[in-house]
Design a protein around this motif. Structure first.
Motif: not given
Ligand code: MN
Ligand code: MN
Length: 468
Positions: A124-128, A133, A205, A220, A223
Motif C-alpha cells: 500500500y501507499q501512504s504519506h509518500e 504489511q 509495516n 498512488e 506504489k
C-alpha cells in the motif's frame, strides 16, 4: 613450592559435589583452534541460510559434496549408502545406512526461525511511502524488529505460474528494508504501553519504496512505480503477492562477540546451530554401526503443525520408504519405536543481567558445554517428552566416555514460562528421545548469542551419538 595436601573433607567435597566449570578450561590450544575453525564454517552456513528454503538448499549442497544422493536414485539400500529425502523444499531427512539397518539413531532439529512474513495482499501507499504489511511468524518481541535493516528472501509465482526466486539484501550493494519506530520526542503515550503493545502486529509495516512514477495524474504513484519495477524485472503484478512466500529477516551478518572472540552472534541460531552441528556430525561420522539419520524439520516455531512440521507423519513416511529400500522385515512403527533419538534444539542461557528468571543451579551457562535437558516444556511439565532416567544416563555416559563438555538445566524458573521442542513429536513413536543443544542469550531476537565452545561440544556429542 610444595603443593598443599588437600584435607579429607576437601577431597570428599570434590568427589561428591556436582560442579561444572567452563569448557574452555578443558580445551588445549589445538582443541581451541578446532573450536574456532568450526565456528567459522558455521558462520558461513548460517549467514546464507536465513530462511527454511535457503537452509534446505545449503544442507543439500553440503550433503551432495559429501557423497549423499537423493533417495529416488536408490533401488535398494545397503551398509554405507548415504542418501537424503527433501520434502516440499522445506524439510530434509538425511541418512547413512549402518551395519544394523534396523537400529536407527535420529537427530531431529528445526530449520525455521522467527521472522516476518507478508500478509496476502500487503502493498500500500501512504504519506509518500510504499509499504508492505507483514505478518510475524513465531514468538517474537515485536519491538525488536523496528529500526533494524531487513533482507528479503522467498518465492513468488506469476499469474502464468512462473516461479520467481527473490533474494534482496544479501549481496553487497543491494538495498535493504526497514520498519521505523516512533521518535522518542513524540512517544510519550507509546512509552506508557505494556511491552507487548509498544509495537503491535499491525504496526510492523516495512518500507518498500519512496519515489513516485513521473505522472501527476496517478494518485498512488509510489506504489505504481514499485509495481512497475517488479513487473519490468520479474514480470510480477500486485495479485502475485497472494501466491508468494516472501520472508523478511535481519540483515545482520554472523559476527564474533567479545575481544577474545569466544561468542558468535547471528540471526537464527535457534535452531540452525543444531541443524549445522548435527549435519556436520552426520557428514563426518565414520563407520556407523546403526543407521544415522539427520532430520531437519520445519514449522517448530509455530508448534510443528502442518505438512512440513515434526507433528506430521514425516518420520513414519520416511521409515516406510527406508524399509522398502532396505528390505527389512518389520513395520515402520516398530522401526521407529526401537530408535534412539536426540531432539537437537537450543535452550536459554543464564544472563547476568536478567538472572532472576532462572534458578541458578538449574540453568545452562554459556561455555559450560552442550546442554542435556531431560525435559523442556513449561509449568507442570506440559508440552514435552520427559526422557527416562535410563536414557538420560545413556546420554551422560556417552558424553563422559568421549570426554565431551556437557551440562544440564531447565529453561527458566518453574512458574515463569518455558518452551517446546520437537522432542514431544518424535517420542510419540515410542523411541527414546532427549533434548540436547547449546544455550543462547537473546533467544528469538534478531541477533542471538552462542558460545563457540558449546557449539563445538554439541557437534562432538551428536557425532559420538551417531557413531555409538
Ligand atoms: Mn528451537
Ligand atoms: Mn525457538
Amino acid at each position: 613450592m610444595q603443593e598443599e595436601k588437600k584435607s579429607e573433607n576437601k577431597q570428599l567435597e570434590e568427589k561428591l559435589f556436582y560442579k561444572k566449570e567452563s569448557s574452555w578450561l578443558d580445551y588445549d590450544e589445538n582443541r581451541e583452534k578446532e573450536v574456532f575453525a568450526f565456528a567459522e564454517d558455521y558462520k558461513d552456513f548460517i549467514g546464507k541460510s536465513k530462511t527454511e528454503r535457503l537452509c534446505v538448499k545449503n544442507i543439500i549442497e553440503i550433503l551432495e559434496k559429501s557423497g549423499f544422493k537423493t533417495i529416488d536414485k536408490f533401488t535398494s539400500l545397503k551398509k554405507g549408502d548415504k542418501g537424503y529425502r527433501v520434502f516440499k523444499g522445506k524439510t530434509v531427512t538425511a541418512f547413512v545406512v549402518g551395519d544394523d539397518p534396523a537400529s536407527l539413531r535420529i537427530i531431529g532439529s528445526h530449520l525455521d526461525s522467527p521472522r516476518l512474513d507478508l500478509k496476502p495482499n500487503p502493498l500500500y501507499q501512504s504519506h509518500e511511502l510504499a509499504l508492505l504489511q507483514s505478518h510475524y511468524y513465531g514468538g517474537i518481541k515485536k519491538f525488536h524488529w523496528v529500526n533494524i535493516p531487513l533482507e528479503l528472501h522467498g518465492v513468488i509465482f506469476t499469474r502464468e505460474g512462473k516461479e520467481i526466486s527473490l533474494s534482496i539484501g544479501s549481496n553487497p550493494g543491494d538495498p535493504l528494508f526497514i520498519i521505523p519506530d516512533l521518535l522518542p520526542h513524540l512517544a510519550k503515550d507509546q512509552m506508557k504501553k505494556e511491552a507487548t503493545k509498544v509495537i503491535e502486529g499491525e504496526e510492523l509495516n516495512i518500507i518498500f519504496g519512496h519515489i513516485p512514477i513521473r505522472d501527476k495524474e496517478i494518485k498512488e504513484g509510489i506504489k505504481l512505480n514499485i509495481l512497475k519495477y517488479l513487473n519490468d524485472r520479474y514480470g510480477l503484478i500486485e495479485e502475485d503477492f497472494i501466491t508468494a512466500e516472501l520472508e523478511f529477516v535481519p540483515a545482520q551478518r554472523p559476527i564474533d562477540i567479545g575481544l577474545d572472540r569466544g561468542l558468535v552472534a547471528a540471526y537464527g541460531h535457534d535452531d540452525r546451530v543444531c541443524v549445522y552441528s548435527s549435519l556436520r556430525a552426520l557428514v563426518d561420522a565414520t563407520d556407523v554401526s546403526k543407521t544415522a539419520i539427520g532430520y531437519f524439520s520445519d514449522k517448530e516455531e509455530t508448534g510443528s503443525y502442518g505438512d512440513t512440521g515434526a507433528e506430521s507423519f514425516a518420520l513414519i513416511n520416511f521409515a516406510s520408504h527406508y524399509i522398502r529400500l532396505t528390505g527389512l522385515d518389520l513395520s515402520p512403527w516398530m522401526l521407529l519405536e526401537n530408535a534412539k533419538a536426540i531432539s537437537a534444539d537450543v535452550t536459554g542461557a543464564m544472563d547476568p543481567t536478567f538472572s532472576s528468571v532462572n534458578d541458578p543451579q538449574n540453568v545452562s551457562y554459556l561455555g559450560k558445554g552442550v546442554s542435556i535437558e531431560k525435559y523442556g516444556g513449561g509449568g507442570g511439565k506440559y508440552n514435552t517428552n520427559d526422557a527416562h532416567a535410563e536414557y538420560t544416563q545413556y546420554m551422560r555416559h556417552l558424553a563422559m566416555k568421549n570426554k565431551i563438555p556437557w551440562q544440564t538445566g531447565e529453561m527458566g524458573k518453574l512458574d515463569i514460562g518455558g518452551g517446546g521442542t520437537i522432542a514431544m513429536f518424535m517420542s510419540r513413536y515410542g523411541m527414546d528421545c532427549i533434548d540436547v543443544g547449546p544455550c543462547l542469550l537473546g533467544m528469538h531476537s534478531p541477533c542471538e548469542v552462542a558460545s563457540k565452545g558449546d557449539i563445538f561440544s554439541a557437534y562432538l556429542l551428536y557425532k559420538a551419538f551417531f557413531m555409538d
